[in-house]
Design an enzyme around this catalytic site. Structure first.
Site, mmCIF file in Angstrom:
data_model
loop_
_atom_site.group_PDB
_atom_site.id
_atom_site.type_symbol
_atom_site.label_atom_id
_atom_site.label_comp_id
_atom_site.label_asym_id
_atom_site.label_seq_id
_atom_site.Cartn_x
_atom_site.Cartn_y
_atom_site.Cartn_z
ATOM 1 N N ARG A 175 0.850 -1.197 0.000
ATOM 2 C CA ARG A 175 0.000 0.000 0.000
ATOM 3 C C ARG A 175 0.878 1.238 0.000
ATOM 4 O O ARG A 175 1.941 1.242 0.639
ATOM 5 C CB ARG A 175 -0.902 0.064 1.246
ATOM 6 N N GLU A 193 -3.213 8.024 -5.575
ATOM 7 C CA GLU A 193 -3.330 7.310 -6.853
ATOM 8 C C GLU A 193 -4.473 7.910 -7.675
ATOM 9 O O GLU A 193 -5.588 7.984 -7.175
ATOM 10 C CB GLU A 193 -3.607 5.822 -6.589
ATOM 11 N N HIS A 225 -1.332 0.341 -9.822
ATOM 12 C CA HIS A 225 -1.997 -0.580 -8.875
ATOM 13 C C HIS A 225 -2.569 -1.806 -9.600
ATOM 14 O O HIS A 225 -3.770 -2.081 -9.542
ATOM 15 C CB HIS A 225 -3.113 0.173 -8.123
#
Ligand code: NAD
Length: 313
Positions: free
Chosen positions: A232, A261, A279
């Site tokens: 993360r 993000e 991601h």
């Protein structure tokens, strides 16, 4: 039964939910103002990592029985509030661990052999065999921070490559498979950072792991070492990472996850010695079918009052 799906789910999982009850599916609902009103009266809400399952959302969904998380990290869900309200949370335990482990290999091999750069160089008309004489993974040390589902799958694969394995995970019982079968030698965090050629993060984001890899810890790494974060954003202090990469105090980094993000405006985007991806470590077709079907089935089990094997907490 009313089920609301607020983010992308694969058709195979949606089908399972539709057989259970009326299913409202909008992959963009998580970013709409109508999210809160849409969950009113829902028995189940199914999310990925973008939907904030906050107290406000839970209050709007009075009568909610279960939250299904199409993935593993639970940092977007207020678990304490769910517990207080008796809302169960199920997640995709194991479903994308292989994909994430393979991503880490892609990153390590990208650093060690630089195929993309070599191919780009040949396309330009060059034939730089010396420049692309690089290094093997064999005999190098991989440090695993967090040796759970993903860390242990990565260990199994790294062992096949002849890598040495060290791990840091204070919650891991010593008889875990990663240690007994895959040869992970457990050690302290600082020792792991100073010994490893590749460091890969596989811990959840929480108050203990936020900024776990800070300026002082980055300073322990070898100048030839690489760090890979598929866990993360927020676990690595990005300002400190920027300084370490820019000053070439470490060789490189691969980040699949970032504190914001997409990372618009981040100075990390300017650096040469970093790989940034959107991601995607857990995003393969195989993992997404597995995740969607698993979470849909577990949500249905909770709605039927049956036991689930994928409960959080
Ligand atoms: P897991 O729960 O199986 O393993 C996590 C491990 O971390 C556990 O063994 C736990 O004991 C250890 N741990 C917890 N706190 C720690 C600490 N402070 N220091 C060291 N170890 C600690 O989880 P997993 O399935 O291996 O997933 C790990 C993380 O990867 C998830 O929490 C999620 O955030 C992330 N993830 C990212 C993607 C992606 O697409 N990028 C996909 C899946 C999972």
């Amino acid at each position: 039964m009313k089920i609301v799906v607020t983010e992308l789910i694969w058709e195979e999982g949606l089908e399972v939910l539709r057989q259970m009850g009326e299913t409202d599916y909008d992959p963009d609902l998580w970013k709409k103002d109508s999210l809160i009103s849409a969950v009113a009266g829902a028995d189940a809400v199914v999310v990925r990592n973008q939907t904030r399952v906050s107290r406000e959302l839970l209050a709007a969904a009075a009568g909610l029985k279960v939250v299904g998380r199409l993935g593993v990290g639970l940092d977007n869900i207020d678990l304490e509030a769910c517990k207080q309200l008796g809302v169960k949370v199920v997640f995709a335990r194991n479903a994308n661990a292989i994909s994430v482990a393979e991503y880490v290999f892609a990153a390590m091999l990208s650093f060690s052999r630089q195929l993309d750069r070599a191919a780009e160089d040949v396309r330009k008309g060059n034939w730089n065999r010396r420049r692309f004489t690089l290094t093997e993974l064999y005999g190098k040390t991989l440090g695993l921070i967090g040796v759970g589902e993903i860390g242990s799958r990565l260990a199994a694969r790294a062992r096949a490559f002849g890598m040495n394995l060290v791990g840091y995970d204070p919650y891991l019982p010593p008889y875990e498979t990663a240690c007994t079968e895959f040869g992970v030698v457990m050690t302290g965090l600082d020792q792991l950072l100073s010994q490893s050629d590749f460091i890969s993060l596989h811990v959840p984001l929480n108050n203990h792991t936020r900024n776990l890899i800070n300026k002082d810890r980055l300073a322990l790494m070898k100048p030839t070492a690489y760090i890979i974060n598929t866990a993360r954003g927020g676990i690595i202090d990005e300002a400190a990472l920027y300084e370490a990469l820019k000053a070439k105090k470490i060789a490189g980094a691969a980040l699949d996850v970032m504190s914001r993000e997409p990372p618009a405006g981040s100075p990390l985007l300017e650096l040469e010695n970093i790989i940034l991806t959107p991601h995607i470590a857990g995003l393969t077709e195989e993992a997404q079918v597995r995740t969607s079907v698993l979470v849909a089935r577990e949500v249905c089990k909770v709605l039927r009052g049956q036991a689930s094997c994928c409960l959080a907490g």
